[in-house]
Design an enzyme around this catalytic site. Structure first.
Site, PDB file in Angstrom:
ATOM      1  N   GLU A  77     -25.745  15.872  -3.462  1.00 31.90           N
ATOM      2  CA  GLU A  77     -27.169  16.080  -3.156  1.00 31.90           C
ATOM      3  C   GLU A  77     -28.053  15.160  -4.001  1.00 31.90           C
ATOM      4  O   GLU A  77     -29.191  14.852  -3.630  1.00 31.90           O
ATOM      5  CB  GLU A  77     -27.577  17.549  -3.363  1.00 31.90           C
ATOM      6  CG  GLU A  77     -27.595  18.010  -4.797  1.00 31.90           C
ATOM      7  CD  GLU A  77     -28.040  19.473  -4.943  1.00 31.90           C
ATOM      8  OE1 GLU A  77     -29.047  19.853  -4.338  1.00 31.90           O
ATOM      9  OE2 GLU A  77     -27.356  20.225  -5.668  1.00 31.90           O
TER      10      GLU A  77
ATOM     11  N   TYR B 196      -9.042  -3.358 -11.245  1.00 27.01           N
ATOM     12  CA  TYR B 196      -8.665  -2.121 -10.545  1.00 27.01           C
ATOM     13  C   TYR B 196      -7.430  -1.479 -11.185  1.00 27.01           C
ATOM     14  O   TYR B 196      -7.439  -0.326 -11.598  1.00 27.01           O
ATOM     15  CB  TYR B 196      -8.303  -2.435  -9.090  1.00 27.01           C
ATOM     16  CG  TYR B 196      -9.451  -2.671  -8.144  1.00 27.01           C
ATOM     17  CD1 TYR B 196      -9.846  -1.673  -7.259  1.00 27.01           C
ATOM     18  CD2 TYR B 196     -10.102  -3.890  -8.083  1.00 27.01           C
ATOM     19  CE1 TYR B 196     -10.860  -1.891  -6.339  1.00 27.01           C
ATOM     20  CE2 TYR B 196     -11.120  -4.117  -7.167  1.00 27.01           C
ATOM     21  CZ  TYR B 196     -11.494  -3.119  -6.302  1.00 27.01           C
ATOM     22  OH  TYR B 196     -12.493  -3.336  -5.396  1.00 27.01           O
TER      23      TYR B 196
ATOM     24  N   HIS C 221     -27.092  21.978  -1.198  1.00 27.65           N
ATOM     25  CA  HIS C 221     -27.110  22.522  -2.550  1.00 27.65           C
ATOM     26  C   HIS C 221     -26.151  23.703  -2.697  1.00 27.65           C
ATOM     27  O   HIS C 221     -26.070  24.518  -1.776  1.00 27.65           O
ATOM     28  CB  HIS C 221     -28.545  22.988  -2.860  1.00 27.65           C
ATOM     29  CG  HIS C 221     -28.702  23.509  -4.235  1.00 27.65           C
ATOM     30  ND1 HIS C 221     -28.728  22.688  -5.341  1.00 27.65           N
ATOM     31  CD2 HIS C 221     -28.835  24.787  -4.683  1.00 27.65           C
ATOM     32  CE1 HIS C 221     -28.872  23.438  -6.411  1.00 27.65           C
ATOM     33  NE2 HIS C 221     -28.941  24.708  -6.053  1.00 27.65           N
TER      34      HIS C 221
ATOM     35  N   LYS D 186       0.093   5.342  -6.098  1.00 25.26           N
ATOM     36  CA  LYS D 186      -0.898   5.335  -7.180  1.00 25.26           C
ATOM     37  C   LYS D 186      -1.847   6.541  -7.077  1.00 25.26           C
ATOM     38  O   LYS D 186      -2.097   7.252  -8.035  1.00 25.26           O
ATOM     39  CB  LYS D 186      -1.679   4.001  -7.136  1.00 25.26           C
ATOM     40  CG  LYS D 186      -2.775   3.803  -8.151  1.00 25.26           C
ATOM     41  CD  LYS D 186      -4.116   4.366  -7.776  1.00 25.26           C
ATOM     42  CE  LYS D 186      -4.643   4.046  -6.414  1.00 25.26           C
ATOM     43  NZ  LYS D 186      -5.105   2.669  -6.217  1.00 25.26           N
TER      44      LYS D 186
ATOM     45  N   GLU E 191      -7.058   1.952 -13.385  1.00 26.31           N
ATOM     46  CA  GLU E 191      -6.408   3.085 -12.713  1.00 26.31           C
ATOM     47  C   GLU E 191      -5.227   3.583 -13.547  1.00 26.31           C
ATOM     48  O   GLU E 191      -5.093   4.786 -13.809  1.00 26.31           O
ATOM     49  CB  GLU E 191      -5.977   2.687 -11.302  1.00 26.31           C
ATOM     50  CG  GLU E 191      -7.189   2.487 -10.396  1.00 26.31           C
ATOM     51  CD  GLU E 191      -6.865   2.026  -8.987  1.00 26.31           C
ATOM     52  OE1 GLU E 191      -5.727   1.559  -8.749  1.00 26.31           O
ATOM     53  OE2 GLU E 191      -7.754   2.133  -8.114  1.00 26.31           O
TER      54      GLU E 191
ATOM     55  N   CYS F 271       0.833  -1.213   0.000  1.00 23.59           N
ATOM     56  CA  CYS F 271       0.000   0.000   0.000  1.00 23.59           C
ATOM     57  C   CYS F 271       0.868   1.263   0.000  1.00 23.59           C
ATOM     58  O   CYS F 271       0.658   2.171  -0.792  1.00 23.59           O
ATOM     59  CB  CYS F 271      -0.925  -0.009   1.215  1.00 23.59           C
ATOM     60  SG  CYS F 271      -1.851   1.513   1.384  1.00 23.59           S
TER      61      CYS F 271
HETATM   62  P1  NDP Z   1      -8.332  -7.524 -10.531  1.00 24.89           P
HETATM   63  O1  NDP Z   1      -8.701  -8.811  -9.914  1.00 24.89           O
HETATM   64  O2  NDP Z   1      -9.035  -6.287 -10.132  1.00 24.89           O
HETATM   65  O3  NDP Z   1      -8.447  -7.653 -12.106  1.00 24.89           O
HETATM   66  C1  NDP Z   1      -7.733  -8.623 -12.810  1.00 24.89           C
HETATM   67  C2  NDP Z   1      -8.054  -8.473 -14.278  1.00 24.89           C
HETATM   68  O4  NDP Z   1      -7.191  -9.298 -15.040  1.00 24.89           O
HETATM   69  C3  NDP Z   1      -9.473  -8.890 -14.623  1.00 24.89           C
HETATM   70  O5  NDP Z   1      -9.945  -8.040 -15.627  1.00 24.89           O
HETATM   71  C4  NDP Z   1      -9.275 -10.308 -15.140  1.00 24.89           C
HETATM   72  O6  NDP Z   1     -10.243 -10.684 -16.068  1.00 24.89           O
HETATM   73  C5  NDP Z   1      -7.948 -10.183 -15.845  1.00 24.89           C
HETATM   74  N1  NDP Z   1      -7.204 -11.433 -15.949  1.00 24.89           N
HETATM   75  C6  NDP Z   1      -6.971 -12.337 -14.980  1.00 24.89           C
HETATM   76  N2  NDP Z   1      -6.188 -13.322 -15.441  1.00 24.89           N
HETATM   77  C7  NDP Z   1      -5.923 -13.041 -16.729  1.00 24.89           C
HETATM   78  C8  NDP Z   1      -5.170 -13.668 -17.746  1.00 24.89           C
HETATM   79  N3  NDP Z   1      -4.535 -14.822 -17.524  1.00 24.89           N
HETATM   80  N4  NDP Z   1      -5.117 -13.106 -18.982  1.00 24.89           N
HETATM   81  C9  NDP Z   1      -5.751 -11.943 -19.210  1.00 24.89           C
HETATM   82  N5  NDP Z   1      -6.487 -11.285 -18.288  1.00 24.89           N
HETATM   83  C10 NDP Z   1      -6.566 -11.829 -17.066  1.00 24.89           C
HETATM   84  O7  NDP Z   1      -6.744  -7.432 -10.310  1.00 24.89           O
HETATM   85  P2  NDP Z   1      -5.749  -6.211 -10.194  1.00 24.89           P
HETATM   86  O8  NDP Z   1      -4.428  -6.803 -10.517  1.00 24.89           O
HETATM   87  O9  NDP Z   1      -6.223  -5.036 -10.927  1.00 24.89           O
HETATM   88  O10 NDP Z   1      -5.797  -5.893  -8.646  1.00 24.89           O
HETATM   89  C11 NDP Z   1      -5.638  -6.935  -7.696  1.00 24.89           C
HETATM   90  C12 NDP Z   1      -6.419  -6.661  -6.454  1.00 24.89           C
HETATM   91  O11 NDP Z   1      -5.769  -5.665  -5.708  1.00 24.89           O
HETATM   92  C13 NDP Z   1      -7.838  -6.124  -6.694  1.00 24.89           C
HETATM   93  O12 NDP Z   1      -8.756  -7.143  -6.882  1.00 24.89           O
HETATM   94  C14 NDP Z   1      -8.088  -5.326  -5.445  1.00 24.89           C
HETATM   95  O13 NDP Z   1      -8.571  -6.189  -4.456  1.00 24.89           O
HETATM   96  C15 NDP Z   1      -6.712  -4.823  -5.070  1.00 24.89           C
HETATM   97  N6  NDP Z   1      -6.541  -3.440  -5.542  1.00 24.89           N
HETATM   98  C16 NDP Z   1      -7.338  -2.487  -5.002  1.00 24.89           C
HETATM   99  C17 NDP Z   1      -7.237  -1.174  -5.422  1.00 24.89           C
HETATM  100  C18 NDP Z   1      -8.141  -0.149  -4.826  1.00 24.89           C
HETATM  101  O14 NDP Z   1      -8.703  -0.394  -3.768  1.00 24.89           O
HETATM  102  N7  NDP Z   1      -8.340   0.989  -5.468  1.00 24.89           N
HETATM  103  C19 NDP Z   1      -6.274  -0.760  -6.424  1.00 24.89           C
HETATM  104  C20 NDP Z   1      -5.491  -1.849  -6.943  1.00 24.89           C
HETATM  105  C21 NDP Z   1      -5.634  -3.132  -6.510  1.00 24.89           C
HETATM  106  P3  NDP Z   1     -11.630 -11.416 -15.641  1.00 24.89           P
HETATM  107  O15 NDP Z   1     -12.523 -10.344 -15.180  1.00 24.89           O
HETATM  108  O16 NDP Z   1     -12.059 -12.067 -16.898  1.00 24.89           O
HETATM  109  O17 NDP Z   1     -11.261 -12.385 -14.561  1.00 24.89           O
END
Ligand code: NDP
Length: 446
Positions: A440, A176, A435, A50, A180, A42
């Site tokens: 709101e 995510y 407002h 980030k 982002e 984090c």
């Molecule tokens: P996420 O789980 O959010 O997203 C992963 C993405 O990668 C999905 O779109 C998934 O597709 C895709 N994916 C998974 N495997 C493959 C693959 N083999 N080939 C191609 N695409 C693939 O993961 P992130 O890495 O973005 O973040 C990890 C975690 O960290 C988040 O889930 C969250 O909990 C935490 N995080 C939180 C943040 C915040 O609070 N703002 C910011 C960053 C991270 P599909 O949907 O099809 O599975």
């Protein structure tokens, strides 16, 4: 049996630091081992840097909009090393603050990689110590697909340190991190393409918000390749990368960012040798109080893959230390946890999506507000906010709230209290609007 420590924590991220200092405050003799930098994902290479990049990137739009508000800004330009170095300096400031918290709580910090050497035993480099309780709080790391040339891409670990910004970037993933960094890089002038394996962004989020983000991102110039799976990555003679895709056209880019999920950091810790059966993705199975099957071994945060969110890891670490050393028993409620995607614009959500609510409750009422915020109207920016309340048709209780638009995470944090408290839509309606504000709209949905 006398132990060297009452509590030995492996991993000085959000969960480990909180747990160790609470344990120490309860009077336990505590040590914490960290192999990289105090602060964890984090602070060092996640939420904090980030968010600072999100803020920095957003000036691109603000400076553009400022002209409509009468500001003439001559010769504006952007310098990536300035933003990068200032962000990294802030990370240094925060890691020092974390270290000083540990020191002031009399938690001994041991820099080095710790592994489990046996029951109640930890090895750090060539030193072995014993502890009554051991906590694994080693977090998670970015997943990199197992395809040829994958190492030519970078992950969110490296992106904060780029020498310079690329002209073009491909981001693989649609969660995510992908959304982002798509927003950050696009605002900073990089040509961004999101490569998505399915036909949907942000799986698990309310559909209408994810669709709205896609529409706005497209309008901002972010490109999408849906139903596309990378097959191989190659470096070309001019230094650019070529991404071959299954059954599709190859894509050329200068930078590839893997954002395809994060996997628990459990390998090589000696867990299997002690009989701990890991989940398929490496997560350490724990009960509601973060205990493993071994009475002296516990785990919190991303390594347990419950909800990969900093405030959750902190609570899990705190509750565990209270239970083990403070005789105060409470468990973390993983239900109805708010979260946000800091895209441009950001999304924020708490509780059930419309689809989840329909499945679980059947009789559901949906209230939406779809509007252009005042600031955008004057700026001539055609970007609409979408707010959605999901309400139980039988009881009138709020089941979920979902928002996309400027400052939505700030607004939703307050609304999350109402959803968590199970307030009714009628109670929301009784609240007088503040407002003029975007928020709101939440009390004006009829
Ligand atoms: P996420 O789980 O959010 O997203 C992963 C993405 O990668 C999905 O779109 C998934 O597709 C895709 N994916 C998974 N495997 C493959 C693959 N083999 N080939 C191609 N695409 C693939 O993961 P992130 O890495 O973005 O973040 C990890 C975690 O960290 C988040 O889930 C969250 O909990 C935490 N995080 C939180 C943040 C915040 O609070 N703002 C910011 C960053 C991270 P599909 O949907 O099809 O599975």
């Amino acid at each position: 049996m006398a132990f060297d420590y009452e509590y030995f924590v492996i991993g000085a991220g959000s969960g480990g630091v909180r747990s160790s200092r609470i344990a120490s405050a309860h009077g336990a003799k505590v040590a914490i081992a960290e192999e990289y930098r105090v602060g964890g994902t984090c602070v060092v290479r996640g939420c904090v840097p980030k968010k600072l990049l999100v803020i920095g990137a957003h000036f691109a739009e603000d400076l553009e909009d400022a002209e409509r508000y009468g500001w003439k800004i001559e010769g504006k330009s952007f310098n990536w090393p300035t933003l990068r170095d200032n962000v990294l300096a802030d990370v240094d400031r925060l890691t020092a603050a974390y270290q000083s918290t540990l020191d002031s709580h009399k938690v001994e910090t041991i820099l080095g990689r710790a592994t489990l050497a046996g029951p109640n035993r930890v090895r750090v480099d060539d030193r072995e110590v014993t502890a009554r309780h051991i906590l694994v709080a080693t977090g998670a790391r970015p997943q990199v697909p197992d395809i040829p040339g994958a190492e030519l891409g970078i992950t969110s670990n490296e992106i904060f340190h780029l020498e310079s910004l690329p002209k073009r970037a491909i981001i693989c993933g649609a969660g995510y991190i992908a959304n982002e960094f798509a927003g950050i890089l696009n605002e900073l002038g990089v040509e961004v393409t999101l490569v998505v394996r399915s036909d949907t962004l942000l799986r698990g989020w309310d559909r209408s918000l994810a669709d709205r983000l896609m529409a706005i991102s497209t309008e901002k110039g972010i490109q999408f390749r849906f139903n596309t799976q990378p097959e191989k990555l190659e470096k070309q003679a001019d230094g650019s990368l070529l991404m071959h895709c299954k059954g599709g056209k190859a894509l050329e880019t200068d930078l590839l960012l893997w954002a395809v999920g994060r996997v628990p950091n459990s390998a090589g810790l000696g867990l299997e040798e002690l009989g701990v059966e890991l989940a398929d993705n490496g997560a350490i199975p724990v009960d509601a109080a973060s205990h493993t099957a071994l009475p002296w071994l516990h785990a919190v945060g991303d390594v347990t893959d419950r909800l990969q969110l900093t405030p959750i890891a902190i609570r899990e670490g705190h509750a565990l230390a209270d239970k083990l050393f403070g005789s105060k028993e409470w468990t973390v409620d993983h239900d109805c946890v708010p979260s946000a995607v800091f895209s441009h614009p950001p999304l924020a959500s708490v509780g059930l999506t419309e689809a989840q609510a329909r499945n679980q409750h059947g009789n559901v009422k949906i209230f939406t507000s779809d509007f252009r915020p005042m600031k955008s109207v004057l700026a001539g920016r055609n970007e609409r906010c979408l707010y959605k309340l999901v309400v139980d048709g039988a009881t009138d209780r709020l089941l979920g709230a979902h928002m996309i638009g400027p400052d939505s995470p700030e607004i939703l944090q307050a609304l999350a209290i109402a959803v968590k408290a199970g307030l009714t839509k009628a109670q929301v309606d009784q609240t007088v609007a503040l407002h003029p504000s975007m928020a709101e709209e939440l009390v004006l949905m009829r």
